[in-house]
Design an enzyme around this catalytic site. Structure first.
Site, PDB file in Angstrom:
ATOM      1  N   HIS A  82       0.806  -1.234   0.000  1.00  0.00           N
ATOM      2  CA  HIS A  82       0.000   0.000   0.000  1.00  0.00           C
ATOM      3  C   HIS A  82       0.835   1.278   0.000  1.00  0.00           C
ATOM      4  O   HIS A  82       0.281   2.365  -0.201  1.00  0.00           O
ATOM      5  CB  HIS A  82      -0.930   0.010   1.219  1.00  0.00           C
ATOM      6  CG  HIS A  82      -1.905  -1.123   1.227  1.00  0.00           C
ATOM      7  ND1 HIS A  82      -3.046  -1.129   0.469  1.00  0.00           N
ATOM      8  CD2 HIS A  82      -1.897  -2.313   1.903  1.00  0.00           C
ATOM      9  CE1 HIS A  82      -3.718  -2.262   0.678  1.00  0.00           C
ATOM     10  NE2 HIS A  82      -3.038  -2.996   1.544  1.00  0.00           N
ATOM     11  N   HIS A 127       2.825 -12.710 -10.302  1.00  0.00           N
ATOM     12  CA  HIS A 127       3.908 -12.626  -9.315  1.00  0.00           C
ATOM     13  C   HIS A 127       4.799 -13.861  -9.486  1.00  0.00           C
ATOM     14  O   HIS A 127       4.576 -14.893  -8.857  1.00  0.00           O
ATOM     15  CB  HIS A 127       3.329 -12.584  -7.895  1.00  0.00           C
ATOM     16  CG  HIS A 127       4.366 -12.290  -6.841  1.00  0.00           C
ATOM     17  ND1 HIS A 127       5.355 -13.192  -6.491  1.00  0.00           N
ATOM     18  CD2 HIS A 127       4.568 -11.192  -6.062  1.00  0.00           C
ATOM     19  CE1 HIS A 127       6.113 -12.674  -5.534  1.00  0.00           C
ATOM     20  NE2 HIS A 127       5.660 -11.466  -5.263  1.00  0.00           N
TER      21      HIS A 127
END
Length: 542
Positions: free
Chosen positions: A53, A374
């Site tokens: 974040h 990923h």
């Protein structure tokens, strides 16, 4: 309470205290925290949330957590999200934080984020220490072990790196590295460097920006030979092909630093702030993946929030040449194709694998894949139909995407999706070996314990899952990150204990790479995460 959850990191200490006003939930009024509560929550956020974040909470792989968004949800709803996670790939934190800690974190993210300070080159030099002078390095290994089959293992929550003997399956040393090492990389075998000691020196980078130099030829008590700090929050590191320099990238401050590889003395700082691919200025433009290009005197550097790949030429660091390539957001981690020419990296938010041609120093292709790719250290192998291929797991869905990556030998298949493999849960790491018939994928991002604790193995020829391996059944534990040994006969899988480092109940489970049967367990480790085999990493065996 687990001291890892409340210990203040270097970044948390550096970030000033600020408290919100009056009370509570979805009232658009900030909650109130005492200075002590604010500091505790700030540390928790840094340790577990900032990576996705952002320190400034503006979002990247994870959503924005600015007060104008979080106040709308309120403490009760935010706590529930933190507790259970989301289908979009966010972890559940109910087995990491207590209910009180989750509520505290939910309140904290409704307050204005504190802005951390910068770090100057002078500050970095003050934090540089030498424990063994380069002139005193041994000229041969000081132990009788096969150091090329050592595994360098991250013990995340203990602030340690373990050196594990791959032949004897025993721990050689625990080295103090500082908080939450994220990546460890060694010297590599390049055309410009044919030395016999390639892979001898390893460099760590931690979440606290601390860099350590490890010499695998030393006795265990002297393996840590130097250290420095180049940021308050960092993620990746690499060694130049000629062995002269080390580069490390900061999440905060957003910059990269070039250091002397012998002494770790910081030499040059380059800011990564700038204009992103959408034409907007980004203050928190973080450095994600950094890799040494096998065939060029350069590093490839991912500037996460800009959506840019920078190719940094280290042949003259006083007159640094940087080739900037616009790609896609948000860049994370990647790996080279077998030739070492093309770098393949995930752009999480764009659901793409970005391919960069390091010979021409330009964007080659962008491949559409599933939600939140990923690949971790990635995987290359040969498919019967598509020829040489690469693959990635995804944070957002249980799927492995596989694409062709041989534009010279198989141009019709190059940079196109070849096939997909459905797995039981979203994962973080994928791995294989040239001698293996199988590809291994973890499922760390799935909230169900049974799936989170299992890895899945599929056949390179049939493209079918041949076995689901339940690595552990102990509550609160998870299975992640696979690594082959030197000759490819074993696969090592981590069991992440997420417990107090005074009680190191994490372990590495060793499997026979051919039969897929368990061979042994290496115990006495705390949250073992990445494991890096010296020979395979130095010689680009994927």
């Amino acid at each position: 309470m687990n001291k890892t959850k409340v210990a203040l990191s270097a970044l948390a200490l550096a970030m000033g205290v600020g408290m919100g006003g009056a009370a509570n939930a979805a009232t658009n009024t900030p909650p109130t925290l005492t200075p002590e509560e604010f500091d505790q929550a700030k540390s928790m956020y840094f340790q577990r949330c900032a990576g996705c974040h952002g320190v400034l909470r503006k979002g990247a792989t994870g959503k924005s957590l600015m007060p104008e968004e979080t106040l709308k949800k309120g403490t009760k709803r935010l706590s529930r999200i933190i507790e259970l996670g989301t289908e979009g790939g966010m972890n559940n934190f109910d087995d990491i934080f207590s209910k009180e800690e989750i509520d505290l974190l939910a309140k904290y993210i409704q307050l204005e984020p504190p802005v951390p300070p910068e770090m100057s080159l002078a500050m970095m030099k003050e934090r540089t220490k030498t424990y063994v002078e380069p002139k005193d390095y041994p000229t041969k290994p000081m132990h009788g072990r096969n150091w090329e089959n050592f595994f360098v293992v991250i013990e995340r929550d203990a602030g340690l790196a373990a050196i594990v003997d791959g032949d004897k399956h025993e721990i050689v040393a625990h080295i103090d590295t500082g908080y939450a090492v994220h990546v460890i990389k060694g010297t590599e075998h390049h055309k410009v460097d044919e030395a016999k000691d390639v892979g001898r020196f390893w460099y760590t980078i931690g979440r606290d920006g601390k860099v350590n130099k490890i010499d695998l030829w030393q006795t265990p008590d002297k393996m840590l030979v130097a250290e420095t700090q180049m940021a308050y929050d960092a993620r990746d590191i690499a060694v130049s092909g000629d062995g002269k320099y080390v580069i490390a990238g900061g999440y905060w401050p957003p910059h990269f630093v070039i250091m002397d590889a012998e002494t770790l003395e910081p030499l040059k700082v380059v800011s990564s702030r700038g204009i992103n691919v959408d034409g907007e200025y980004v203050e928190e433009s973080r450095v994600a993946a950094i890799y040494t290009t096998p065939n060029e005197p350069t590093w490839i550097v991912a500037i996460k929030e800009l959506g840019q790949m920078w190719q940094v030429d280290y042949s003259d660091i006083d007159n640094l040449r940087i080739d900037q390539m616009d790609t896609a957001k948000f860049l994370h981690d990647g790996f080279f194709d077998p030739t070492g020419r093309y770098f393949q990296i995930a752009a999480n938010a764009s659901n793409k694998m970005v391919v960069v041609d390091t010979k021409e120093r330009k964007l080659e292709k962008m491949i559409d894949v599933a939600s939140l790719p990923h690949p971790g250290p990635g995987a290359n192998w040969v498919d019967k139909e598509c020829g040489p291929v690469g693959g990635t797991t995804h944070l957002g869905i249980g799927e492995v995407s596989v694409w062709g990556n041989d534009p010279m030998g198989n141009p019709d298949q190059a940079w196109k999706l070849c096939y997909t493999v459905e797995t039981d849960g979203a994962g973080v790491f994928i791995r294989t070996h040239p001698t293996s018939q199988y590809v291994w994928a973890d499922q760390l991002k799935h909230p169900e314990p049974e799936i989170q604790q299992s890895v899945q193995v599929f056949d390179k020829d049939t493209r079918e899952i041949v076995k689901t391996i339940r690595v552990t059944e102990e509550p609160g534990k998870a299975a992640l990150h696979m690594e082959f040994n030197q000759d490819g006969t074993e696969v090592w899988v981590s069991v992440w204990n997420r417990s107090d480092n005074k009680n190191p109940t994490g372990e590495i489970v060793v499997y026979d790479a051919k039969t897929l049967e368990e061979k042994t367990r290496i115990k006495g480790l705390t949250t073992p995460t990445g494991k890096f085999n010296v020979y395979n990493r130095a010689n680009h065996k994927t």
